[in-house]
Design an enzyme around this catalytic site. Structure first.
Site, mmCIF file in Angstrom:
data_model
loop_
_atom_site.group_PDB
_atom_site.id
_atom_site.type_symbol
_atom_site.label_atom_id
_atom_site.label_comp_id
_atom_site.label_asym_id
_atom_site.label_seq_id
_atom_site.Cartn_x
_atom_site.Cartn_y
_atom_site.Cartn_z
ATOM 1 N N GLU A 102 -3.146 -2.913 -2.290
ATOM 2 C CA GLU A 102 -4.287 -2.266 -1.617
ATOM 3 C C GLU A 102 -4.537 -0.873 -2.200
ATOM 4 O O GLU A 102 -3.639 -0.039 -2.225
ATOM 5 C CB GLU A 102 -3.980 -2.168 -0.110
ATOM 6 C CG GLU A 102 -5.077 -1.501 0.708
ATOM 7 C CD GLU A 102 -4.729 -1.411 2.207
ATOM 8 O OE1 GLU A 102 -3.549 -1.608 2.565
ATOM 9 O OE2 GLU A 102 -5.645 -1.120 2.990
ATOM 10 N N HIS A 154 -11.671 2.177 2.417
ATOM 11 C CA HIS A 154 -11.031 2.821 1.274
ATOM 12 C C HIS A 154 -11.940 3.074 0.083
ATOM 13 O O HIS A 154 -11.493 3.115 -1.060
ATOM 14 C CB HIS A 154 -9.819 1.984 0.834
ATOM 15 C CG HIS A 154 -8.690 2.053 1.810
ATOM 16 N ND1 HIS A 154 -7.433 1.609 1.535
ATOM 17 C CD2 HIS A 154 -8.640 2.557 3.066
ATOM 18 C CE1 HIS A 154 -6.645 1.803 2.581
ATOM 19 N NE2 HIS A 154 -7.361 2.372 3.523
ATOM 20 N N ASP A 161 -11.821 7.260 6.259
ATOM 21 C CA ASP A 161 -11.042 6.061 6.599
ATOM 22 C C ASP A 161 -10.488 6.209 8.018
ATOM 23 O O ASP A 161 -9.288 6.262 8.233
ATOM 24 C CB ASP A 161 -9.906 5.918 5.569
ATOM 25 C CG ASP A 161 -9.075 4.667 5.805
ATOM 26 O OD1 ASP A 161 -9.637 3.659 6.270
ATOM 27 O OD2 ASP A 161 -7.860 4.706 5.512
ATOM 28 N N ASP A 193 -7.433 -4.242 10.433
ATOM 29 C CA ASP A 193 -6.676 -2.996 10.229
ATOM 30 C C ASP A 193 -7.435 -1.828 10.844
ATOM 31 O O ASP A 193 -8.320 -1.262 10.215
ATOM 32 C CB ASP A 193 -6.449 -2.765 8.717
ATOM 33 C CG ASP A 193 -5.623 -1.503 8.455
ATOM 34 O OD1 ASP A 193 -5.023 -0.964 9.399
ATOM 35 O OD2 ASP A 193 -5.580 -1.054 7.287
ATOM 36 N N LYS A 235 -6.885 2.834 -2.461
ATOM 37 C CA LYS A 235 -7.468 3.780 -1.501
ATOM 38 C C LYS A 235 -8.172 4.894 -2.248
ATOM 39 O O LYS A 235 -7.801 5.212 -3.378
ATOM 40 C CB LYS A 235 -6.352 4.333 -0.609
ATOM 41 C CG LYS A 235 -6.841 5.202 0.527
ATOM 42 C CD LYS A 235 -5.841 5.259 1.659
ATOM 43 C CE LYS A 235 -6.280 6.251 2.712
ATOM 44 N NZ LYS A 235 -5.520 6.153 3.942
ATOM 45 N N HIS A 270 -8.881 -6.091 4.408
ATOM 46 C CA HIS A 270 -8.549 -5.377 5.633
ATOM 47 C C HIS A 270 -9.885 -5.008 6.246
ATOM 48 O O HIS A 270 -10.627 -4.211 5.668
ATOM 49 C CB HIS A 270 -7.760 -4.089 5.336
ATOM 50 C CG HIS A 270 -6.278 -4.298 5.325
ATOM 51 N ND1 HIS A 270 -5.385 -3.269 5.176
ATOM 52 C CD2 HIS A 270 -5.537 -5.429 5.479
ATOM 53 C CE1 HIS A 270 -4.158 -3.754 5.228
ATOM 54 N NE2 HIS A 270 -4.212 -5.061 5.402
ATOM 55 N N ASP A 330 -10.493 4.286 10.589
ATOM 56 C CA ASP A 330 -9.924 3.105 11.250
ATOM 57 C C ASP A 330 -10.385 2.940 12.687
ATOM 58 O O ASP A 330 -9.591 2.633 13.579
ATOM 59 C CB ASP A 330 -8.391 3.106 11.145
ATOM 60 C CG ASP A 330 -7.924 2.717 9.751
ATOM 61 O OD1 ASP A 330 -8.274 1.615 9.306
ATOM 62 O OD2 ASP A 330 -7.232 3.526 9.085
ATOM 63 N N ASP A 363 -9.772 -2.848 1.485
ATOM 64 C CA ASP A 363 -9.918 -2.349 2.853
ATOM 65 C C ASP A 363 -11.259 -1.624 2.856
ATOM 66 O O ASP A 363 -11.498 -0.743 2.017
ATOM 67 C CB ASP A 363 -8.738 -1.392 3.140
ATOM 68 C CG ASP A 363 -8.805 -0.727 4.509
ATOM 69 O OD1 ASP A 363 -9.882 -0.224 4.870
ATOM 70 O OD2 ASP A 363 -7.767 -0.669 5.192
ATOM 71 N N TRP A 402 0.862 -1.187 0.000
ATOM 72 C CA TRP A 402 0.000 0.000 0.000
ATOM 73 C C TRP A 402 0.892 1.227 0.000
ATOM 74 O O TRP A 402 1.738 1.389 0.872
ATOM 75 C CB TRP A 402 -0.935 0.031 1.222
ATOM 76 C CG TRP A 402 -1.625 1.363 1.284
ATOM 77 C CD1 TRP A 402 -2.598 1.817 0.437
ATOM 78 C CD2 TRP A 402 -1.326 2.446 2.187
ATOM 79 N NE1 TRP A 402 -2.925 3.122 0.764
ATOM 80 C CE2 TRP A 402 -2.171 3.526 1.820
ATOM 81 C CE3 TRP A 402 -0.446 2.605 3.256
ATOM 82 C CZ2 TRP A 402 -2.160 4.747 2.497
ATOM 83 C CZ3 TRP A 402 -0.425 3.826 3.926
ATOM 84 C CH2 TRP A 402 -1.282 4.882 3.552
HETATM 85 C C1 RNT Z 1 -3.914 2.837 5.030
HETATM 86 C C2 RNT Z 1 -4.081 1.394 4.765
HETATM 87 C C3 RNT Z 1 -2.974 0.516 5.269
HETATM 88 C C4 RNT Z 1 -2.511 0.883 6.654
HETATM 89 C C5 RNT Z 1 -1.564 -0.099 7.297
HETATM 90 C C6 RNT Z 1 -0.846 0.484 8.452
HETATM 91 O O1 RNT Z 1 -5.015 3.573 4.720
HETATM 92 O O2 RNT Z 1 -5.301 0.933 5.244
HETATM 93 O O3 RNT Z 1 -3.365 -0.811 5.181
HETATM 94 O O4 RNT Z 1 -3.579 1.069 7.520
HETATM 95 O O5 RNT Z 1 -0.726 -0.631 6.347
HETATM 96 ZN ZN ZN Z 2 -5.666 -1.170 5.128
#
Ligand code: RNT
Ligand code: ZN
Length: 409
Positions: free
Chosen positions: A221, A257, A289, A320, A223, A281, A291, A254, A180
């Site tokens: 990955e 994303h 995003d 994640d 985004k 993820h 998290d 993810d 990523w």
């Molecule tokens: C970032 C991505 C990525 C990170 C990690 C730390 O937006 O989601 O996967 O969160 O690699």
């Molecule tokens: Zn991620």
């Protein structure tokens, strides 16, 4: 009759085998991210995370050393049942004395993680770290117009492939390695294709080195945007998916994303018609995003349903998220439990739902789906934890660890 036995009978009356669900849940590997424990700081540059990602909050007890992070991960394992892999980033390299740049990393810098994983029977998944570093120039790495910047990160990407191979060799389990890159621009670009062209060529160069494709599984990955790079992301969904499918790389989605009304649960079935495997993820995006810790919510359950329906052997599930506003161990454990609960929920879905759809009996389908939501899954979940020797209420242990360990840091 125990609550579990009674719940099992209720599910059996709908043709659902709760024992089989428990067995599958126990054997489904979840790759657990190490970075919830230290706010994605790592051990090399020790800066707060940059590259469009951000951890907010300052709850005491952040793991600041490899020893602390490993002890915290042990605490997480103690409170979770099932099968896990450890997911680490290149920024978690452990240097004995002399430091190495990201373009100089070698397997020996991860030997302590291998020791840790071996003792616990864990496999390791890996991530090159293309962020939180001075060689991220003007927000770009593999797509930089500067040759020396691209070369630095290409070398990093190649070295990480070799380190992934080392993890697979040492631990006897395949190693997923996720690429990523945060590359993007804050404001409207004058050239969108140039950076993407350079990113494509850089990735081609990384993956041109020989590596064992049966044991090292590269994923890419995408985004939608990051903080400070709102206008343009080089590794967009179209870029990453096209690159993956054309080059035999596994796509990684993810669920933080995408645009807020786009659902990853709806993407899994399509992706698995065109890719043998799919990596996930699992996170909880709150308006962006963000998290947040994964919750036992509709979308997590829907994603897990799609994983079960399409075949758990085809999906690689990883967590994640990073929340520094609450006890980090509790954040970690709660998120893992919620992924597993959602998976259990999916495994307990009656087969008749699909039959009702195929018969176009949407009235019954809706009624049955709503009834299924309030079935006694809690009793099956508690039985899972009991069999794994884990507590359903993990808070007392979290409190003890906070008092005896975290508060002394
Ligand atoms: C970032 C991505 C990525 C990170 C990690 C730390 O937006 O989601 O996967 O969160 O690699
Ligand atoms: Zn991620």
């Amino acid at each position: 009759m125990t609550r579990f036995e009674s719940a099992k009978e209720i599910y059996a009356s709908l043709g659902v085998d709760a024992e089989k669900a428990l067995e599958t849940l126990k054997n489904t590997v979840i790759s657990v991210h190490c970075w919830q424990g230290d706010d994605v700081v790592g051990f090399d540059s020790r800066q707060a995370a940059s590259g469009g990602i951000q951890t907010t909050g300052n709850y005491p007890g952040r793991a600041a050393t490899p020893e602390e992070l490993m002890a915290d991960f042990d605490e997480v394992l103690k409170l979770c049942g099932g099968k896990f892999k450890l997911n680490i980033h290149a920024s978690y390299a452990i240097f004995d004395g002399e430091k190495a740049g990201r373009n100089e990393l070698e397997p020996k810098h991860f030997a302590k993680w291998v020791d840790y994983a071996k003792k616990r029977g864990l496999g390791i998944d890996f991530n090159p770290t293309f962020f939180s570093h001075p060689m991220v120039v003007d927000g770009l790495t593999l797509s930089s117009p500067k040759k020396e910047v691209r070369e630095y990160w290409i070398e990093h990407g190649k070295r990480c492939l070799k380190i992934a191979e080392y993890f697979a060799d040492e631990l006897g389990q395949p190693c997923l390695i996720n690429y990523w890159m945060p590359d993007g621009l804050k404001d409207y670009p004058a050239d969108r294709q140039g950076p993407r062209q350079r990113m494509k060529e850089s990735l081609d160069e990384i993956f041109s080195i020989p590596y064992d494709k049966t044991r090292v599984i590269p994923t890419l990955e995408s985004k939608v945007f990051g903080i400070g790079v709102e206008a343009y992301t080089v590794g967009s969904a179209e870029f990453c998916l096209s690159y993956s499918l054309k080059n035999g790389i596994t796509p990684l989605v993810d669920n933080g994303h995408y645009h807020p009304t786009e659902m990853v649960s709806d993407k899994i079935s399509s992706l698995l018609l065109f890719s043998d495997k799919l990596a996930l993820h699992v996170t909880r995006p709150m308006r962006w995003d963000s998290d947040h810790v994964v919750s036992y919510d509709d979308e997590t359950r829907e994603m897990m349903k799609e994983c079960v329906r399409c075949g758990l052997d085809k999906v690689l599930i990883a967590t994640d998220y990073f929340d520094a506003s609450i006890n980090r161990i509790s954040a970690w454990v709660t998120g893992i439990h919620n992924v597993q609960k959602a998976l259990l929920y999916a495994l307990l879905e009656p087969a008749c739902h699909k039959e009702l759809q195929d018969r176009s009996d949407f009235t019954s389908l809706m009624a049955c789906q709503e009834l299924y939501k309030i079935m006694p899954i809690g009793d099956i979940w508690n039985e899972f934890l009991r069999r794994e020797g884990r507590e359903a209420n993990y808070l007392p242990e979290i409190g003890r660890y906070e008092k005896e360990v975290l508060s002394k840091r």
